[in-house]
Design an enzyme around this catalytic site. Sequence first.
Site, mmCIF file in Angstrom:
data_model
loop_
_atom_site.group_PDB
_atom_site.id
_atom_site.type_symbol
_atom_site.label_atom_id
_atom_site.label_comp_id
_atom_site.label_asym_id
_atom_site.label_seq_id
_atom_site.Cartn_x
_atom_site.Cartn_y
_atom_site.Cartn_z
ATOM 1 N N ALA A 21 0.854 -1.197 0.000
ATOM 2 C CA ALA A 21 0.000 0.000 0.000
ATOM 3 C C ALA A 21 0.884 1.240 0.000
ATOM 4 O O ALA A 21 1.785 1.358 0.826
ATOM 5 C CB ALA A 21 -0.908 0.013 1.226
ATOM 6 N N CYS A 22 0.621 2.146 -0.924
ATOM 7 C CA CYS A 22 1.376 3.400 -0.978
ATOM 8 C C CYS A 22 0.458 4.571 -0.648
ATOM 9 O O CYS A 22 -0.752 4.400 -0.501
ATOM 10 C CB CYS A 22 2.035 3.582 -2.344
ATOM 11 S SG CYS A 22 0.898 3.927 -3.700
ATOM 12 N N THR A 23 1.035 5.750 -0.578
ATOM 13 C CA THR A 23 0.256 6.917 -0.166
ATOM 14 C C THR A 23 -0.880 7.248 -1.133
ATOM 15 O O THR A 23 -1.975 7.587 -0.717
ATOM 16 C CB THR A 23 1.156 8.160 0.001
ATOM 17 O OG1 THR A 23 1.921 8.336 -1.186
ATOM 18 C CG2 THR A 23 2.083 7.998 1.171
ATOM 19 N N GLY B 51 -2.024 5.036 -3.384
ATOM 20 C CA GLY B 51 -2.807 3.824 -3.598
ATOM 21 C C GLY B 51 -2.910 3.419 -5.053
ATOM 22 O O GLY B 51 -3.828 2.722 -5.438
ATOM 23 N N THR C 4 1.930 0.869 -5.152
ATOM 24 C CA THR C 4 1.278 -0.314 -4.584
ATOM 25 C C THR C 4 1.400 -1.495 -5.539
ATOM 26 O O THR C 4 1.817 -2.587 -5.143
ATOM 27 C CB THR C 4 -0.221 -0.024 -4.321
ATOM 28 O OG1 THR C 4 -0.333 1.043 -3.371
ATOM 29 C CG2 THR C 4 -0.943 -1.260 -3.796
#
Length: 104
Positions: A8-10, A12, A16
């Site tokens: 999960a990244c900031t 999304g 990700t």
Amino acid sequence: MNIVCVAACTAGIAHTYIAREKLIKGARALGHNIQVETQGTIDTENELLAEDISAADVVILATDVKIKGEERFKNKRIVRVKTAVVIKSPVQFLEKVEKSITNT
């Protein structure tokens, strides 16, 4: 080694899914089994099953943000890492995880 992972990244979006692909390719190159759940702008995909989590030797949380459902990994060995690390050098990262598992 059996690995389960959440990516999960900031935003999304990009990191990700890139992290997911890099982890899968890296794990396969090293002969490991891996399941990767993504949590992003289109919600959760490839959700980890309880039996996958139970069978896992390690849980990798390749995240830049707080994730949903982290309590599922209670009593499991967890390795936390930023998505950028697994994108840049997934095999090296997984080799370090592998060594940490075998040394305990």
